[in-house]
Each structure stands twice: as C-alpha cells, then as structure tokens.
Design a protein around this motif. Structure first.
Motif, mmCIF file in Angstrom:
data_model
loop_
_atom_site.group_PDB
_atom_site.id
_atom_site.type_symbol
_atom_site.label_atom_id
_atom_site.label_comp_id
_atom_site.label_asym_id
_atom_site.label_seq_id
_atom_site.Cartn_x
_atom_site.Cartn_y
_atom_site.Cartn_z
ATOM 1 N N GLU A 79 -2.480 -0.202 -1.036
ATOM 2 C CA GLU A 79 -2.099 0.693 0.413
ATOM 3 C C GLU A 79 -0.929 0.321 1.427
ATOM 4 O O GLU A 79 -1.806 -0.889 2.314
ATOM 5 N N VAL A 80 0.140 0.143 2.245
ATOM 6 C CA VAL A 80 0.736 -0.157 2.696
ATOM 7 C C VAL A 80 0.886 0.720 4.000
ATOM 8 O O VAL A 80 1.326 1.436 4.001
ATOM 9 N N LYS A 81 0.543 0.856 5.372
ATOM 10 C CA LYS A 81 0.557 1.961 6.516
ATOM 11 C C LYS A 81 0.248 3.356 6.185
ATOM 12 O O LYS A 81 0.934 3.899 6.050
ATOM 13 N N LYS A 82 -1.035 3.366 4.745
ATOM 14 C CA LYS A 82 -0.738 5.119 4.440
ATOM 15 C C LYS A 82 -0.480 5.243 3.430
ATOM 16 O O LYS A 82 -0.465 6.293 2.802
ATOM 17 N N SER A 83 0.981 4.602 3.102
ATOM 18 C CA SER A 83 1.098 4.969 2.088
ATOM 19 C C SER A 83 0.657 3.384 0.599
ATOM 20 O O SER A 83 0.350 2.649 0.455
ATOM 21 N N ARG A 109 3.645 14.569 -8.784
ATOM 22 C CA ARG A 109 3.107 14.471 -7.522
ATOM 23 C C ARG A 109 3.387 13.748 -6.243
ATOM 24 O O ARG A 109 3.502 14.278 -5.673
ATOM 25 N N ALA A 110 3.950 12.146 -6.954
ATOM 26 C CA ALA A 110 4.197 11.944 -5.777
ATOM 27 C C ALA A 110 5.954 11.762 -4.991
ATOM 28 O O ALA A 110 6.399 12.286 -5.312
ATOM 29 N N SER A 111 5.325 10.666 -3.988
ATOM 30 C CA SER A 111 6.610 10.908 -2.986
ATOM 31 C C SER A 111 8.336 10.372 -3.757
ATOM 32 O O SER A 111 9.621 10.856 -3.970
ATOM 33 N N VAL A 155 7.272 2.058 -9.996
ATOM 34 C CA VAL A 155 5.868 1.731 -8.893
ATOM 35 C C VAL A 155 6.123 3.491 -8.101
ATOM 36 O O VAL A 155 7.448 3.373 -7.594
ATOM 37 N N ILE A 156 4.720 3.657 -8.392
ATOM 38 C CA ILE A 156 4.783 4.883 -7.996
ATOM 39 C C ILE A 156 4.378 5.195 -5.833
ATOM 40 O O ILE A 156 3.374 4.282 -6.320
ATOM 41 N N ARG A 157 5.340 5.797 -5.202
ATOM 42 C CA ARG A 157 5.270 5.991 -4.021
ATOM 43 C C ARG A 157 3.954 7.479 -3.423
ATOM 44 O O ARG A 157 5.412 8.433 -3.810
ATOM 45 N N HIS A 158 2.841 7.369 -2.847
ATOM 46 C CA HIS A 158 2.454 8.526 -2.342
ATOM 47 C C HIS A 158 2.334 8.256 -1.104
ATOM 48 O O HIS A 158 1.657 7.261 -0.347
ATOM 49 N N PHE A 159 3.955 8.657 0.015
ATOM 50 C CA PHE A 159 3.628 9.065 1.180
ATOM 51 C C PHE A 159 2.470 9.258 2.007
ATOM 52 O O PHE A 159 1.811 10.243 2.574
ATOM 53 N N GLY A 160 2.494 8.019 3.222
ATOM 54 C CA GLY A 160 1.959 8.322 3.901
ATOM 55 C C GLY A 160 2.119 8.672 5.329
ATOM 56 O O GLY A 160 0.126 8.724 6.157
ATOM 57 N N GLY A 161 1.964 9.558 5.591
ATOM 58 C CA GLY A 161 2.751 10.021 7.041
ATOM 59 C C GLY A 161 3.913 8.669 8.013
ATOM 60 O O GLY A 161 4.695 9.212 9.329
#
Length: 262
Positions: A79-83, A109-111, A155-161
């Motif tokens: 996790e990097v800064k909520k992502s 579903r990922a960003s 590399v799958i990223r789920h954006f954390g805002g």
C-alpha cells in the motif's frame, strides 16, 4: 525417354554433390532453420493485436547459452498512500501466452492494470492509463534488473484517493514489481545449441543411441554430403553437454568423427 538428357542431369547432380563440403552443408541446414524461425517471428510481429494497443513494443539484441526463468506465479502486495498495488509475476513463452496471462490476472474493477513482459530479445510494456512512462517502463526495468527472462509482471492498482505524482508512480510500480520478482523461485534453463555430424550409414545406430542418451532434439538427416554411404545428421543439444557428447560419439564410433557447431 531422352537418355542423353538424363545422363547430363545425372552428371550435373553428381558434380554438385562432390562440391558440397560438410561444413557448408551443416551451415546451410542451420541457416534454413534460422530462416524459418525468422519468418515465423516476423509474421507474428506483423500480426495486429488489439490487446497490445498503447504498449511500446521494441526489440533488443540478446541471447545466450542459458537463461534464468521463474518457476511459478508469484504475488506481492503493497500500500502506497492509500493506493493498493498488487504485482503478479508469471512465466510466459511468447506474446500470445503473455496476453493470455494478462487476461487471467487483470482486475476489471481496478483503476489500472499495468504490465511488462520480456521473452528473449522481445519485450513490451503498457501504462494502462497512467501518465506515459510511469508504470510500464518501471515494471520492465524491474524485470531487466532481476535477470529473469520469459516472464511477465502485471501490477494492479486500486486508487486510494491521493495522487502520487510522476516520481511517486515510478517508484511504486517499479518497487512492487522488483519486490515481487525478488520473492520468485527461479531456475536455470539451458539453451539448445545446433550441432551436426558427418557419419557413415553403418554408424547411424551408434550415433542415434548417443543422441538419445544426451537428450538431443530436432534431429534431421541430409544425404547430400557429396560422399557415398555417408549422411549429415543435425541436431540440438544442451550447451553444457556439447563437449561430452562429442567425446562420447568419437569413443563409441571408434574413430575421429568431425562435428560441426553453430
């Protein structure tokens, strides 16, 4: 039937056979195989692929006697800064298997689902909507630094805002890809080297026994050696087995048998 014409043709063929040297014959057989391989590669490269759109397909020279491969699929998460970044690495053999791997692991579903792969001197990468050069290239750099070949990393990223910025994205994507590959079990895969031997018919049985013992592959025969009752046998064998096979052939055939190597 035109006897004179037939005799002329036979004389031409016999003369041609006498002019073919064993080394030239071996080189011709190997070159023909390489031309077929190059034609196959060129056709594959020319074929359009909608899944590859946005990638930066390139080529780089390379090759060697052996390469390091990944044994199985590996996952690393950070996790990097909520992502949330999830790196998935797996073995691939060509472009088709790379895109098959991508379709298996990507998360709709990922960003972003960013990726890179390397197969010998071929490699591609894709940013999948991230700023250009901030995802695919860092992933490929991680693959290159690892020394692993025939591998793909998604590399799958789920954006954390929280936006990471260009440098932050490069560090995040490259970092998780690198850590994923560090945790991957690997093995050394030996490359096959083309060889050839000019041998009398009477010793073919002995030769084939040795080729079987050393797990030779792609065995072919060519009778256009220019010598009676003699044939050229070409094959591929593990790089580190060449000298041992050569010694075994000469020892079991009871004479000095010339071997040719590509």
């Amino acid at each position: 039937m035109n006897i004179n014409g037939y005799n002329h043709h036979f004389h031409h063929l016999a003369t041609r056979r006498r002019l073919i040297s064993p080394s030239h014959l071996f080189a011709a057989v190997v070159a023909a195989g390489q031309r077929r391989s190059m034609a196959t590669t060129a056709a594959a490269a020319a074929a359009p692929s909608s899944a590859a759109s946005g990638g930066d397909g390139r080529r780089r020279g390379g090759g060697g006697a052996a390469y390091t491969a990944i044994k199985e699929r590996v996952v690393f998460e950070r996790e990097v800064k909520k992502s949330k970044f999830i790196a998935i690495a797996g073995p691939v053999s060509d472009e088709q298997s790379a895109f098959s791997f991508l379709s298996q692991v990507r998360d709709p579903r990922a960003s972003h689902n960013c990726w890179a792969y390397k197969v010998g001197d071929q490699f591609r990468s894709n940013d999948d909507g991230e700023p250009s050069g901030t995802a695919g290239k860092p992933i490929y750099s991680a693959i290159e630094s690892s020394g692993i070949d025939r591998v793909m990393v998604v590399v799958i990223r789920h954006f954390g805002g929280i936006k990471l910025g260009t440098e932050g994205l490069v560090r995040a994507y490259g970092g998780v890809a690198s850590e994923c590959l560090k945790n991957a079990p690997t093995c050394l895969v030996k490359s096959k080297v083309p060889m050839g031997v000019e041998i009398p018919y009477e010793l073919l049985g002995v030769l084939y026994h040795q080729l079987q013992a050393f797990h030779a592959e792609d065995i072919k025969q060519d009778y256009e050696t220019g010598k009676d009752v003699t044939t050229m046998v070409t094959f591929k064998v593990d790089y580190d087995q060449m000298e041992k096979l050569e010694e075994a052939i000469k020892a079991n055939c009871g004479r000095d048998i010339p071997l040719y190597k590509s």
